[in-house]
Design a protein around this motif. Structure first.
Motif, PDB file in Angstrom:
ATOM      1  N   LYS A  29       0.842  -1.191   0.000  1.00 41.80           N
ATOM      2  CA  LYS A  29       0.000   0.000   0.000  1.00 41.80           C
ATOM      3  C   LYS A  29       0.879   1.243   0.000  1.00 41.80           C
ATOM      4  CE  LYS A  29      -3.807   2.195   2.545  1.00 41.80           C
ATOM      5  NZ  LYS A  29      -4.717   2.056   3.711  1.00 41.80           N
ATOM      6  N   VAL A  30       0.514   2.224  -0.815  1.00 48.53           N
ATOM      7  CA  VAL A  30       1.288   3.462  -0.924  1.00 48.53           C
ATOM      8  C   VAL A  30       0.963   4.381   0.257  1.00 48.53           C
ATOM      9  CG1 VAL A  30       1.764   5.496  -2.329  1.00 48.53           C
ATOM     10  CG2 VAL A  30       1.324   3.278  -3.437  1.00 48.53           C
ATOM     11  N   LEU A  31       2.003   4.746   1.022  1.00 44.67           N
ATOM     12  CA  LEU A  31       1.842   5.652   2.159  1.00 44.67           C
ATOM     13  C   LEU A  31       2.210   7.089   1.797  1.00 44.67           C
ATOM     14  CD1 LEU A  31       3.446   3.445   4.971  1.00 44.67           C
ATOM     15  CD2 LEU A  31       1.041   3.556   4.273  1.00 44.67           C
ATOM     16  N   GLU A  32       3.249   7.247   0.978  1.00 46.02           N
ATOM     17  CA  GLU A  32       3.694   8.563   0.504  1.00 46.02           C
ATOM     18  C   GLU A  32       4.177   8.380  -0.928  1.00 46.02           C
ATOM     19  OE1 GLU A  32       6.611  10.580   2.934  1.00 46.02           O
ATOM     20  OE2 GLU A  32       6.047   9.397   4.691  1.00 46.02           O
ATOM     21  N   ASN A  33       4.148   9.440  -1.711  1.00 51.68           N
ATOM     22  CA  ASN A  33       4.700   9.364  -3.055  1.00 51.68           C
ATOM     23  C   ASN A  33       5.111  10.735  -3.538  1.00 51.68           C
ATOM     24  OD1 ASN A  33       1.613   9.682  -3.342  1.00 51.68           O
ATOM     25  ND2 ASN A  33       2.334  10.209  -5.415  1.00 51.68           N
ATOM     26  N   MET A  34       6.106  10.753  -4.419  1.00 46.74           N
ATOM     27  CA  MET A  34       6.590  12.007  -5.009  1.00 46.74           C
ATOM     28  C   MET A  34       7.238  11.685  -6.342  1.00 46.74           C
ATOM     29  SD  MET A  34       9.818  12.569  -2.425  1.00 46.74           S
ATOM     30  CE  MET A  34       8.856  12.067  -1.003  1.00 46.74           C
ATOM     31  N   ASN A  35       7.114  12.610  -7.290  1.00 48.84           N
ATOM     32  CA  ASN A  35       7.734  12.469  -8.598  1.00 48.84           C
ATOM     33  C   ASN A  35       8.888  13.448  -8.723  1.00 48.84           C
ATOM     34  OD1 ASN A  35       5.801  10.567  -9.400  1.00 48.84           O
ATOM     35  ND2 ASN A  35       4.431  12.161 -10.173  1.00 48.84           N
ATOM     36  N   SER A  36       9.979  12.971  -9.328  1.00 48.90           N
ATOM     37  CA  SER A  36      11.134  13.843  -9.510  1.00 48.90           C
ATOM     38  C   SER A  36      12.058  13.242 -10.550  1.00 48.90           C
ATOM     39  CB  SER A  36      11.890  14.018  -8.188  1.00 48.90           C
ATOM     40  OG  SER A  36      12.989  14.889  -8.350  1.00 48.90           O
ATOM     41  N   GLY A  37      12.446  14.070 -11.519  1.00 51.95           N
ATOM     42  CA  GLY A  37      13.429  13.642 -12.508  1.00 51.95           C
ATOM     43  C   GLY A  37      13.000  12.467 -13.356  1.00 51.95           C
ATOM     44  N   GLY A  38      11.691  12.299 -13.581  1.00 53.70           N
ATOM     45  CA  GLY A  38      11.213  11.203 -14.404  1.00 53.70           C
ATOM     46  C   GLY A  38      11.001   9.902 -13.653  1.00 53.70           C
ATOM     47  N   TYR A  39      11.103   9.961 -12.318  1.00 56.48           N
ATOM     48  CA  TYR A  39      10.919   8.769 -11.493  1.00 56.48           C
ATOM     49  C   TYR A  39       9.901   9.038 -10.398  1.00 56.48           C
ATOM     50  CZ  TYR A  39      14.955   7.005 -13.936  1.00 56.48           C
ATOM     51  OH  TYR A  39      15.800   6.602 -14.924  1.00 56.48           O
ATOM     52  N   THR A  40       9.220   7.987  -9.984  1.00 58.70           N
ATOM     53  CA  THR A  40       8.288   8.064  -8.868  1.00 58.70           C
ATOM     54  C   THR A  40       8.897   7.347  -7.670  1.00 58.70           C
ATOM     55  OG1 THR A  40       6.321   8.158 -10.272  1.00 58.70           O
ATOM     56  CG2 THR A  40       6.001   7.421  -8.014  1.00 58.70           C
ATOM     57  N   TYR A  41       8.913   8.059  -6.534  1.00 64.02           N
ATOM     58  CA  TYR A  41       9.403   7.489  -5.279  1.00 64.02           C
ATOM     59  C   TYR A  41       8.189   7.271  -4.383  1.00 64.02           C
ATOM     60  CZ  TYR A  41      13.926   9.226  -6.920  1.00 64.02           C
ATOM     61  OH  TYR A  41      15.055   9.486  -7.668  1.00 64.02           O
ATOM     62  N   MET A  42       8.100   6.077  -3.799  1.00 60.71           N
ATOM     63  CA  MET A  42       6.949   5.755  -2.957  1.00 60.71           C
ATOM     64  C   MET A  42       7.401   5.094  -1.666  1.00 60.71           C
ATOM     65  SD  MET A  42       4.364   4.148  -5.820  1.00 60.71           S
ATOM     66  CE  MET A  42       5.684   3.634  -6.925  1.00 60.71           C
ATOM     67  N   LYS A  43       6.808   5.534  -0.563  1.00 65.84           N
ATOM     68  CA  LYS A  43       6.953   4.807   0.692  1.00 65.84           C
ATOM     69  C   LYS A  43       5.782   3.850   0.768  1.00 65.84           C
ATOM     70  CE  LYS A  43       7.720   5.454   5.650  1.00 65.84           C
ATOM     71  NZ  LYS A  43       7.791   6.450   6.768  1.00 65.84           N
ATOM     72  N   VAL A  44       6.049   2.550   0.946  1.00 67.84           N
ATOM     73  CA  VAL A  44       4.996   1.549   0.882  1.00 67.84           C
ATOM     74  C   VAL A  44       5.024   0.661   2.122  1.00 67.84           C
ATOM     75  CG1 VAL A  44       5.029   1.514  -1.641  1.00 67.84           C
ATOM     76  CG2 VAL A  44       6.434  -0.130  -0.370  1.00 67.84           C
ATOM     77  N   ASP A  45       3.871   0.030   2.365  1.00 69.16           N
ATOM     78  CA  ASP A  45       3.708  -0.919   3.470  1.00 69.16           C
ATOM     79  C   ASP A  45       3.167  -2.217   2.891  1.00 69.16           C
ATOM     80  OD1 ASP A  45       3.031  -2.403   5.696  1.00 69.16           O
ATOM     81  OD2 ASP A  45       1.965  -0.780   6.715  1.00 69.16           O
TER      82      ASP A  45
END
Length: 210
Positions: free
Chosen positions: A23-39
């Motif tokens: 499950k996605v807890l946080e997400n951010m896009n930067s430089g053509g990539y998606t970063y997600m904190k997941v559980d």
């Protein structure tokens, strides 16, 4: 970003992808990539993949391509202690989406006397750590000259927890894709080559014969 691109590119060539659902807890896009904190129900961690439309609360299924330690994103100006590079993602915003495991197949048509199957390697890896083993199967992929090694993927029709691709590394000449070979070497588990290249099972110092 070159570091991310290299990790994803080589990951696609070298890894036997491991499936996850979280499950996605946080997400951010930067430089053509998606970063997600997941559980994933057991652990909470960060993953990164090529940019996609995802939001907090989504359930995401993805395959593991490799971990990186102390990874610094210049565009975010942030260092991640540990981050998983991932691919093959799909999302569901409403229902829990789970990885469907195919039935295990522990036998193989290629198995001969004194050989083991790919599935047996994954299932019983603790038993075979540091031991010399032989698998008979078909070469599905060869990647040469990466990190000073040649990487040979072997499949034999067997499967354990969706894992059906066993990687052999060697400094010797390699067989060709499509060849049926006896592949021998020393089994290592949870092998971390650095730069995110982590394998639950890999066979090293390998040699091949028909």
């Amino acid at each position: 970003m070159k570091k991310i691109a290299l990790a994803l590119l080589l990951g696609a060539s070298l890894y036997a992808a491991t499936p996850h659902t979280a499950k996605v807890l946080e997400n951010m896009n930067s430089g053509g990539y998606t970063y997600m904190k997941v559980d994933d129900g057991k652990n909470t961690y960060w993953i990164a993949m090529t940019q996609r439309d995802v939001k907090k609360g989504d359930n995401i299924s993805f395959t593991e391509q490799g971990w990186m330690k102390n990874f610094h994103s210049k565009t975010l100006n942030r260092t991640f202690d540990n981050i998983l590079f991932a691919g093959d993602a799909s999302t569901s915003g409403h229902t829990q989406e789970t990885i469907q495991f195919k039935p295990d197949i522990l036998t193989s048509q290629y198995k001969m006397k004194n050989t083991l199957t790919v599935a047996e390697m994954f299932k019983n890896r603790e038993k075979y750590v540091a031991k010399n083993i032989t698998v008979r199967g078909k070469v599905t992929k060869v990647s040469s000259g990466i990190m000073g090694k040649n990487w040979v993927h072997i499949q034999d029709g067997s499967r354990f927890k969706n894992m059906d691709d066993l990687v052999f590394t060697t400094a010797q000449n390699t067989p060709k894709p499509g060849d049926v070979v006896y592949a021998s070497g020393k089994l290592a588990k949870d092998k971390d080559f650095g730069y995110g290249y982590f394998y639950p099972v890999i066979i090293e110092e390998s040699n091949f014969r028909k």
